[in-house]
Design a protein around this motif. Structure first.
Motif, PDB file in Angstrom:
ATOM      1  N   GLY A 192       0.845  -1.184   0.000  1.00  0.00           N
ATOM      2  CA  GLY A 192       0.000   0.000   0.000  1.00  0.00           C
ATOM      3  C   GLY A 192       0.882   1.236   0.000  1.00  0.00           C
ATOM      4  O   GLY A 192       1.172   1.799   1.059  1.00  0.00           O
ATOM      5  N   VAL A 193       1.328   1.641  -1.164  1.00  0.00           N
ATOM      6  CA  VAL A 193       2.322   2.708  -1.284  1.00  0.00           C
ATOM      7  C   VAL A 193       1.741   3.862  -2.081  1.00  0.00           C
ATOM      8  O   VAL A 193       1.254   3.671  -3.207  1.00  0.00           O
ATOM      9  N   GLY A 194       1.804   5.070  -1.519  1.00  0.00           N
ATOM     10  CA  GLY A 194       1.427   6.273  -2.242  1.00  0.00           C
ATOM     11  C   GLY A 194      -0.066   6.421  -2.428  1.00  0.00           C
ATOM     12  O   GLY A 194      -0.878   5.980  -1.603  1.00  0.00           O
ATOM     13  N   HIS A 195      -0.416   7.037  -3.547  1.00  0.00           N
ATOM     14  CA  HIS A 195      -1.813   7.282  -3.890  1.00  0.00           C
ATOM     15  C   HIS A 195      -2.281   6.266  -4.931  1.00  0.00           C
ATOM     16  O   HIS A 195      -1.508   5.409  -5.365  1.00  0.00           O
ATOM     17  N   GLU A 196      -3.527   6.399  -5.342  1.00  0.00           N
ATOM     18  CA  GLU A 196      -4.126   5.415  -6.249  1.00  0.00           C
ATOM     19  C   GLU A 196      -3.389   5.338  -7.578  1.00  0.00           C
ATOM     20  O   GLU A 196      -3.274   4.270  -8.177  1.00  0.00           O
ATOM     21  N   THR A 197      -2.860   6.479  -8.058  1.00  0.00           N
ATOM     22  CA  THR A 197      -2.195   6.492  -9.365  1.00  0.00           C
ATOM     23  C   THR A 197      -0.731   6.077  -9.285  1.00  0.00           C
ATOM     24  O   THR A 197      -0.083   5.942 -10.331  1.00  0.00           O
ATOM     25  N   ASP A 198      -0.192   5.909  -8.089  1.00  0.00           N
ATOM     26  CA  ASP A 198       1.218   5.529  -7.943  1.00  0.00           C
ATOM     27  C   ASP A 198       1.368   4.017  -8.058  1.00  0.00           C
ATOM     28  O   ASP A 198       0.657   3.261  -7.392  1.00  0.00           O
ATOM     29  N   PHE A 199       2.331   3.586  -8.867  1.00  0.00           N
ATOM     30  CA  PHE A 199       2.659   2.160  -8.985  1.00  0.00           C
ATOM     31  C   PHE A 199       4.154   1.994  -8.753  1.00  0.00           C
ATOM     32  O   PHE A 199       4.967   2.744  -9.304  1.00  0.00           O
ATOM     33  N   THR A 200       4.494   1.019  -7.910  1.00  0.00           N
ATOM     34  CA  THR A 200       5.897   0.721  -7.618  1.00  0.00           C
ATOM     35  C   THR A 200       6.177  -0.741  -7.907  1.00  0.00           C
ATOM     36  O   THR A 200       5.257  -1.543  -8.080  1.00  0.00           O
ATOM     37  N   ILE A 201       7.472  -1.087  -7.928  1.00  0.00           N
ATOM     38  CA  ILE A 201       7.861  -2.486  -8.110  1.00  0.00           C
ATOM     39  C   ILE A 201       7.262  -3.346  -7.002  1.00  0.00           C
ATOM     40  O   ILE A 201       6.848  -4.488  -7.219  1.00  0.00           O
ATOM     41  N   ALA A 202       7.213  -2.787  -5.786  1.00  0.00           N
ATOM     42  CA  ALA A 202       6.642  -3.537  -4.664  1.00  0.00           C
ATOM     43  C   ALA A 202       5.198  -3.934  -4.942  1.00  0.00           C
ATOM     44  O   ALA A 202       4.757  -5.020  -4.548  1.00  0.00           O
ATOM     45  N   ASP A 203       4.444  -3.067  -5.631  1.00  0.00           N
ATOM     46  CA  ASP A 203       3.055  -3.385  -5.957  1.00  0.00           C
ATOM     47  C   ASP A 203       2.965  -4.622  -6.837  1.00  0.00           C
ATOM     48  O   ASP A 203       2.075  -5.465  -6.667  1.00  0.00           O
ATOM     49  N   PHE A 204       3.875  -4.746  -7.794  1.00  0.00           N
ATOM     50  CA  PHE A 204       3.826  -5.853  -8.747  1.00  0.00           C
ATOM     51  C   PHE A 204       4.262  -7.174  -8.118  1.00  0.00           C
ATOM     52  O   PHE A 204       3.760  -8.237  -8.486  1.00  0.00           O
ATOM     53  N   VAL A 205       5.186  -7.120  -7.160  1.00  0.00           N
ATOM     54  CA  VAL A 205       5.692  -8.350  -6.546  1.00  0.00           C
ATOM     55  C   VAL A 205       4.764  -8.839  -5.434  1.00  0.00           C
ATOM     56  O   VAL A 205       4.633 -10.042  -5.196  1.00  0.00           O
ATOM     57  N   ALA A 206       4.108  -7.908  -4.739  1.00  0.00           N
ATOM     58  CA  ALA A 206       3.290  -8.266  -3.574  1.00  0.00           C
ATOM     59  C   ALA A 206       2.141  -9.185  -3.973  1.00  0.00           C
ATOM     60  O   ALA A 206       1.719  -9.242  -5.133  1.00  0.00           O
ATOM     61  N   ASP A 207       1.629  -9.895  -2.992  1.00  0.00           N
ATOM     62  CA  ASP A 207       0.486 -10.786  -3.229  1.00  0.00           C
ATOM     63  C   ASP A 207      -0.793 -10.005  -3.516  1.00  0.00           C
ATOM     64  O   ASP A 207      -1.693 -10.505  -4.184  1.00  0.00           O
ATOM     65  N   HIS A 208      -0.862  -8.778  -2.997  1.00  0.00           N
ATOM     66  CA  HIS A 208      -2.049  -7.942  -3.224  1.00  0.00           C
ATOM     67  C   HIS A 208      -1.603  -6.497  -3.253  1.00  0.00           C
ATOM     68  O   HIS A 208      -0.819  -6.052  -2.409  1.00  0.00           O
ATOM     69  N   ARG A 209      -2.086  -5.731  -4.224  1.00  0.00           N
ATOM     70  CA  ARG A 209      -1.757  -4.311  -4.325  1.00  0.00           C
ATOM     71  C   ARG A 209      -2.955  -3.483  -3.891  1.00  0.00           C
ATOM     72  O   ARG A 209      -4.070  -3.671  -4.391  1.00  0.00           O
ATOM     73  N   ALA A 210      -2.742  -2.580  -2.941  1.00  0.00           N
ATOM     74  CA  ALA A 210      -3.784  -1.649  -2.506  1.00  0.00           C
ATOM     75  C   ALA A 210      -3.399  -0.254  -2.969  1.00  0.00           C
ATOM     76  O   ALA A 210      -2.220   0.091  -3.028  1.00  0.00           O
ATOM     77  N   SER A 211      -4.392   0.556  -3.287  1.00  0.00           N
ATOM     78  CA  SER A 211      -4.121   1.881  -3.854  1.00  0.00           C
ATOM     79  C   SER A 211      -3.511   2.841  -2.839  1.00  0.00           C
ATOM     80  O   SER A 211      -2.771   3.748  -3.213  1.00  0.00           O
ATOM     81  N   THR A 212      -3.812   2.652  -1.563  1.00  0.00           N
ATOM     82  CA  THR A 212      -3.304   3.522  -0.495  1.00  0.00           C
ATOM     83  C   THR A 212      -3.070   2.674   0.757  1.00  0.00           C
ATOM     84  O   THR A 212      -3.572   1.544   0.843  1.00  0.00           O
ATOM     85  N   PRO A 213      -2.334   3.197   1.748  1.00  0.00           N
ATOM     86  CA  PRO A 213      -2.195   2.456   3.007  1.00  0.00           C
ATOM     87  C   PRO A 213      -3.543   2.178   3.670  1.00  0.00           C
ATOM     88  O   PRO A 213      -3.747   1.109   4.250  1.00  0.00           O
TER      89      PRO A 213
END
Length: 406
Positions: free
Chosen positions: A241-262
């Motif tokens: 859960g990193v940044g805002h809804e429009t932010d995408f990081t490498i962590a988002d792609f590797v994680a089991d689930h990506r959330a738009s915000t914390p």
């Protein structure tokens, strides 16, 4: 506008006068009023008004830029995004209200992708080739985690937001916090170490790795390979859960689930007790309806069974037999009465016949009936008697005893 020298006087200047002086000084410089600058776009935001605000960075230097809607439309400029290498033309001025030196953009010239974006794409391609982004390796999140791990900064506002959401949605969960730096050169190693620590401790059933919004540089720790590797080797499912809804990081792609915000990460990590309660109430109402429907059905079945029992009951059979007996008795009585009446009529007819044949009628006309006293035999001839026998002579009003004489 005439420039003035604010340092010539002895009295201190007000902030507004000094800010005005700075703005006039910058706007009177011909070089600063028509200059081309190149750098990498960061923290780019376009508002509903159409105005675009971004930071142009190069090395450790940065410049705040404003690209108004009218200039964008006039030049047909492309949409800007973080990571673009860009040459911008415009003028420098000072924004008194916020105390900011800003570059007002009149035209842009894309130069390709910036260094950070190229690093991002290179690492992304390498990890894709290794299969770290594959859907098949992503694990489902536990439905009702008893222990939740969080990797973030102790001072982060995002931490308070996540704890607030967890407390409201699912106060049963126990939170294990693994503090980490989330910005700066030491942040990637700090984040990876916190993930490893929670895996060593082993109590957490799911881990949230996150921080609030920021520029691409501020979020860059989550684009580092060391963080991606730590997420990939985690035995515990991880929510990014990193940044805002429009932010995408490498962590988002590797994680089991990506959330738009914390906050969205905390929402995804635990169930909602309020929804449980509402669902429980709904199921309770459904159960009551089903029970009532079942009871009504059983009541109907019982009524049918009761009628069947009454129909098959010995008492009912006895009552029917009694009724049949009463009916048979009535029919027998009627038949016997009818038969008796018939016999009476027949007897009356026979009596009339006998009466019509009765010797008494003959006697009544002056005749007599003679019987032998001994055996009551009717004497119809003198040959039937002998001298001295006693006879009975029946007349209309009595009998006479006589003896036969020679």
């Amino acid at each position: 506008m005439q420039l003035f020298d604010p340092l010539s006087g002895s009295a201190p200047l007000s902030v507004s006068i000094f800010a005005l002086y700075v703005r006039e000084f910058l706007e009177s410089n011909d070089i600063l009023q028509n200059v081309w600058i190149h750098g990498e776009v960061s923290n780019c935001k376009t508002y509903p008004s159409g105005h675009c605000y971004f930071t142009l960075k190069e090395g450790d230097a940065q410049l705040l830029c404003v690209f108004f809607k009218s200039a964008r439309q006039r030049t047909g400029a492309p949409s800007l995004r973080d990571g673009m290498a860009l040459a911008v033309n415009g003028r420098v001025s000072f924004y008194e209200r916020d105390g900011k030196l800003q570059f007002y953009v009149d035209a842009v010239e894309p130069l390709g992708e910036g260094a950070l974006f190229q690093r991002f794409e290179q690492l992304k391609a390498r990890l894709i080739a290794e299969g770290l982004f594959d859907t098949e390796r992503k694990r489902p999140l536990p439905a009702q985690p008893a222990v939740l791990g969080i990797v973030t900064s102790l001072q982060a506002a995002a931490l308070r937001d996540m704890l607030r959401v967890l407390r409201l949605r699912y106060p049963l969960v126990r939170v294990l916090l693994a503090p980490a730096l989330v910005q700066g050169a030491d942040a990637p190693d700090s984040i990876a170490a916190a993930i490893d620590l929670l895996n060593e401790q082993g109590e957490a059933e799911v881990i949230i790795v996150g921080r609030g919004g920021g520029s691409i540089e501020e979020l860059w720790a989550f684009n580092e390979e060391v963080v991606a590797r730590a997420i990939a080797r985690s035995r515990i499912p991880i929510i990014s859960g990193v940044g805002h809804e429009t932010d995408f990081t490498i962590a988002d792609f590797v994680a089991d689930h990506r959330a738009s915000t914390p906050t969205a990460a905390a929402t995804a990590a635990v169930p909602d007790l309020a929804a449980w309660r509402a669902d429980l109430i709904e199921k309770q109402e459904q159960l009551v309806d089903l029970m009532q429907e079942r009871l009504l059905d059983l009541h109907g079945q019982m009524a049918y069974a009761q009628r069947d029992l009454q129909r098959l009951s010995p008492q009912s059979l006895i009552e029917r037999r009694r009724q049949q007996l009463d009916e048979a008795s009535e029919r027998l009585h009627t038949q016997m009465s009818h038969l008796q009446n018939l016999r009476k009529e027949r007897l009356r007819g026979i009596a009339l016949q006998l009466h019509s044949l009765s010797p008494l009628l003959t006697i009544a006309r002056g005749y007599a009936v003679v019987r032998r006293e001994e055996d009551q035999q009717i004497i119809t001839s003198v040959q039937q008697v002998q001298t001295g026998e006693k006879l009975i002579v029946q007349v209309q009003d009595g009998q006479l005893a006589v003896r036969v004489e020679p």
